[in-house]
Design a protein around this motif. Structure first.
Motif, PDB file in Angstrom:
ATOM      1  N   ASN A   1       0.821  -1.211   0.000  1.00 51.12           N
ATOM      2  CA  ASN A   1       0.000   0.000   0.000  1.00 51.12           C
ATOM      3  C   ASN A   1       0.855   1.261   0.000  1.00 51.12           C
ATOM      4  O   ASN A   1       0.536   2.237  -0.665  1.00 51.12           O
ATOM      5  N   LEU A   2       1.955   1.244   0.743  1.00 47.66           N
ATOM      6  CA  LEU A   2       2.851   2.408   0.759  1.00 47.66           C
ATOM      7  C   LEU A   2       3.538   2.590  -0.593  1.00 47.66           C
ATOM      8  O   LEU A   2       3.711   3.728  -1.063  1.00 47.66           O
ATOM      9  N   LEU A   3       3.924   1.498  -1.232  1.00 43.14           N
ATOM     10  CA  LEU A   3       4.513   1.594  -2.574  1.00 43.14           C
ATOM     11  C   LEU A   3       3.500   2.156  -3.562  1.00 43.14           C
ATOM     12  O   LEU A   3       3.829   3.018  -4.389  1.00 43.14           O
ATOM     13  N   THR A   4       2.262   1.702  -3.458  1.00 49.76           N
ATOM     14  CA  THR A   4       1.201   2.211  -4.330  1.00 49.76           C
ATOM     15  C   THR A   4       0.953   3.691  -4.052  1.00 49.76           C
ATOM     16  O   THR A   4       0.753   4.472  -4.983  1.00 49.76           O
ATOM     17  N   LEU A   5       0.973   4.073  -2.780  1.00 51.56           N
ATOM     18  CA  LEU A   5       0.803   5.477  -2.427  1.00 51.56           C
ATOM     19  C   LEU A   5       1.914   6.331  -3.032  1.00 51.56           C
ATOM     20  O   LEU A   5       1.665   7.439  -3.532  1.00 51.56           O
TER      21      LEU A   5
ATOM     22  N   GLY B   1       6.939  11.498  -3.597  1.00 54.16           N
ATOM     23  CA  GLY B   1       6.455  10.147  -3.890  1.00 54.16           C
ATOM     24  C   GLY B   1       7.592   9.217  -4.234  1.00 54.16           C
ATOM     25  O   GLY B   1       7.607   8.046  -3.833  1.00 54.16           O
ATOM     26  N   PHE B   2       8.571   9.736  -4.967  1.00 51.61           N
ATOM     27  CA  PHE B   2       9.749   8.946  -5.306  1.00 51.61           C
ATOM     28  C   PHE B   2      10.515   8.564  -4.040  1.00 51.61           C
ATOM     29  O   PHE B   2      10.943   7.422  -3.878  1.00 51.61           O
ATOM     30  N   ALA B   3      10.680   9.536  -3.130  1.00 53.03           N
ATOM     31  CA  ALA B   3      11.396   9.267  -1.877  1.00 53.03           C
ATOM     32  C   ALA B   3      10.655   8.222  -1.048  1.00 53.03           C
ATOM     33  O   ALA B   3      11.279   7.307  -0.497  1.00 53.03           O
TER      34      ALA B   3
ATOM     35  N   ILE C   1      12.264   4.665  -0.051  1.00 54.19           N
ATOM     36  CA  ILE C   1      12.448   4.292   1.361  1.00 54.19           C
ATOM     37  C   ILE C   1      11.763   2.967   1.659  1.00 54.19           C
ATOM     38  O   ILE C   1      12.347   2.072   2.271  1.00 54.19           O
ATOM     39  N   VAL C   2      10.519   2.834   1.216  1.00 57.64           N
ATOM     40  CA  VAL C   2       9.763   1.608   1.489  1.00 57.64           C
ATOM     41  C   VAL C   2      10.358   0.425   0.728  1.00 57.64           C
ATOM     42  O   VAL C   2      10.401  -0.694   1.229  1.00 57.64           O
ATOM     43  N   ASN C   3      10.861   0.680  -0.466  1.00 58.97           N
ATOM     44  CA  ASN C   3      11.403  -0.370  -1.318  1.00 58.97           C
ATOM     45  C   ASN C   3      12.880  -0.656  -1.025  1.00 58.97           C
ATOM     46  O   ASN C   3      13.480  -1.490  -1.679  1.00 58.97           O
ATOM     47  N   HIS C   4      13.457   0.060  -0.066  1.00 56.92           N
ATOM     48  CA  HIS C   4      14.883  -0.073   0.270  1.00 56.92           C
ATOM     49  C   HIS C   4      15.759   0.212  -0.943  1.00 56.92           C
ATOM     50  O   HIS C   4      16.686  -0.530  -1.241  1.00 56.92           O
ATOM     51  N   GLY C   5      15.456   1.289  -1.634  1.00 50.57           N
ATOM     52  CA  GLY C   5      16.224   1.704  -2.796  1.00 50.57           C
ATOM     53  C   GLY C   5      15.425   1.555  -4.075  1.00 50.57           C
ATOM     54  O   GLY C   5      14.367   0.938  -4.095  1.00 50.57           O
ATOM     55  N   VAL C   6      15.930   2.159  -5.122  1.00 55.90           N
ATOM     56  CA  VAL C   6      15.280   2.120  -6.430  1.00 55.90           C
ATOM     57  C   VAL C   6      16.358   1.971  -7.480  1.00 55.90           C
ATOM     58  O   VAL C   6      17.381   2.649  -7.433  1.00 55.90           O
ATOM     59  N   SER C   7      16.123   1.085  -8.422  1.00 57.52           N
ATOM     60  CA  SER C   7      17.048   1.009  -9.551  1.00 57.52           C
ATOM     61  C   SER C   7      16.595   2.045 -10.579  1.00 57.52           C
ATOM     62  O   SER C   7      15.409   2.162 -10.869  1.00 57.52           O
ATOM     63  N   PHE C   8      17.524   2.800 -11.075  1.00 58.91           N
ATOM     64  CA  PHE C   8      17.183   3.860 -12.020  1.00 58.91           C
ATOM     65  C   PHE C   8      17.031   3.255 -13.409  1.00 58.91           C
ATOM     66  O   PHE C   8      17.910   3.351 -14.251  1.00 58.91           O
ATOM     67  N   ASN C   9      15.882   2.649 -13.609  1.00 57.10           N
ATOM     68  CA  ASN C   9      15.584   2.021 -14.889  1.00 57.10           C
ATOM     69  C   ASN C   9      14.807   2.988 -15.777  1.00 57.10           C
ATOM     70  O   ASN C   9      14.773   4.184 -15.519  1.00 57.10           O
TER      71      ASN C   9
END
Length: 121
Positions: free
Chosen positions: A48-52, A78-80, A84-92
């Protein structure tokens, strides 16, 4: 000293952010139509947090057409949240442009002559 036209650069940044933002909106809408809208009651708190975070970025993309500062803040916020919830983001191909559009909108807002005039009054 090199001469550059700041107004032209801001116009290019603004329209680049808008075009990339439209492409991102179409991409997410395609996923939503193909897979259906998720049921928040059937998802975990993390999902839910990722969707938010994604919805916040989508709303930011829409609002940035009229209010660049607010839209840019929503996109970056929203990106932050997502990162944070995803423990990082790959810049795809999705998340790199999403962050870039948020930063471009914030730059356009920050350097906007209208904002600078309002700040002086």
């Amino acid at each position: 000293m090199a001469h550059f036209n700041e107004r032209l650069i801001l116009t290019i940044l603004r329209w680049t952010a808008r075009i990339v933002g439209i492409a991102l909106l179409i991409l997410i809408a395609t996923f939503a139509v193909g897979e259906g809208v998720p049921n928040p009651l059937a998802m975990s708190v993390r999902e839910n947090l990722l969707t938010l975070g994604i919805l916040t970025m989508l709303v930011g993309q829409l609002l940035a057409w009229k209010w660049e500062g607010l839209g840019g803040l929503l996109i970056v916020g929203g990106f932050a949240l997502f990162a944070i919830v995803n423990h990082g983001v790959s810049f795809n191909i999705v998340f790199g442009p999403w962050l870039a559009t948020g930063l471009m909108y914030l730059i356009c807002w920050w350097r906007s002559p209208i904002r600078q005039i309002n700040d002086k009054t």
